[in-house]
Design a protein around this motif. Structure first.
Motif, PDB file in Angstrom:
ATOM      1  N   LEU A   6       0.844  -1.193   0.000  1.00  0.00           N
ATOM      2  CA  LEU A   6       0.000   0.000   0.000  1.00  0.00           C
ATOM      3  C   LEU A   6       0.882   1.246   0.000  1.00  0.00           C
ATOM      4  O   LEU A   6       1.692   1.449   0.899  1.00  0.00           O
ATOM      5  N   VAL A   7       0.718   2.072  -1.017  1.00  0.00           N
ATOM      6  CA  VAL A   7       1.557   3.256  -1.187  1.00  0.00           C
ATOM      7  C   VAL A   7       0.685   4.381  -1.738  1.00  0.00           C
ATOM      8  O   VAL A   7      -0.217   4.146  -2.537  1.00  0.00           O
ATOM      9  N   PHE A   8       0.949   5.590  -1.297  1.00  0.00           N
ATOM     10  CA  PHE A   8       0.368   6.730  -2.003  1.00  0.00           C
ATOM     11  C   PHE A   8       1.501   7.691  -2.319  1.00  0.00           C
ATOM     12  O   PHE A   8       2.507   7.759  -1.619  1.00  0.00           O
ATOM     13  N   SER A   9       1.324   8.397  -3.407  1.00  0.00           N
ATOM     14  CA  SER A   9       2.391   9.263  -3.903  1.00  0.00           C
ATOM     15  C   SER A   9       1.923  10.704  -3.965  1.00  0.00           C
ATOM     16  O   SER A   9       0.780  10.989  -4.309  1.00  0.00           O
ATOM     17  N   VAL A  10       2.839  11.582  -3.629  1.00  0.00           N
ATOM     18  CA  VAL A  10       2.643  13.013  -3.790  1.00  0.00           C
ATOM     19  C   VAL A  10       3.869  13.515  -4.536  1.00  0.00           C
ATOM     20  O   VAL A  10       4.964  13.553  -3.976  1.00  0.00           O
ATOM     21  N   GLY A  11       3.678  13.816  -5.786  1.00  0.00           N
ATOM     22  CA  GLY A  11       4.822  14.211  -6.610  1.00  0.00           C
ATOM     23  C   GLY A  11       5.743  13.022  -6.783  1.00  0.00           C
ATOM     24  O   GLY A  11       5.321  11.929  -7.168  1.00  0.00           O
ATOM     25  N   ASP A  12       6.997  13.230  -6.456  1.00  0.00           N
ATOM     26  CA  ASP A  12       7.979  12.147  -6.556  1.00  0.00           C
ATOM     27  C   ASP A  12       8.135  11.370  -5.251  1.00  0.00           C
ATOM     28  O   ASP A  12       8.863  10.377  -5.217  1.00  0.00           O
TER      29      ASP A  12
END
Length: 123
Positions: free
Chosen positions: A55-61
């Motif tokens: 489970l991962v969420f990304s904001v930009g890089d």
């Protein structure tokens, strides 16, 4: 100084601590395996994903792996609960092995009564 260090190391507490650290490290790998192989798939059934660590969420890089954080929290809770149970069991064993004062024998009880009666007569 070397003699003091040798005395310190030879004490039982230091050896017990070393054994505890080694067993704790081995126990941590067992709990990690339990979490990854049994608990996470069970939780994953309810939230729709099998592997929580993915489970991962990304904001930009930037990538925030909150699934791995959840794994770590589960590992900590399991280890803390088992340590709690061990400490509770050890405390229970320590209190049960303590010798309780023996009840006075019949002759001691009679002697105590005689002493008390003599004290009353003297007053």
């Amino acid at each position: 100084m070397l003699k003091d260090f040798r005395t310190f190391i030879a004490r039982g507490n230091v050896v017990d601590l070393a054994v505890g650290v080694i067993i704790g490290a081995a126990f941590t790998s067992i709990v990690t395996s339990l979490t990854k192989n049994l608990i996470n798939p069970l939780i994953g059934l309810f939230i729709g994903k099998i592997d929580l660590s993915g489970l991962v969420f990304s904001v930009g890089d930037a990538h925030f792996r909150y699934g791995q954080f959840i794994d770590s929290i589960i590992n900590f809770l399991i280890i803390a609960f088992v340590v709690f149970l061990l400490v509770k069991m050890i405390n229970k064993l320590m209190h049960s092995t303590e010798k309780k004062p023996a009840a006075p024998s019949a002759s001691e009880a009679y002697l105590k009564e005689i002493r008390d009666l003599l004290e009353q007569q003297q007053k």
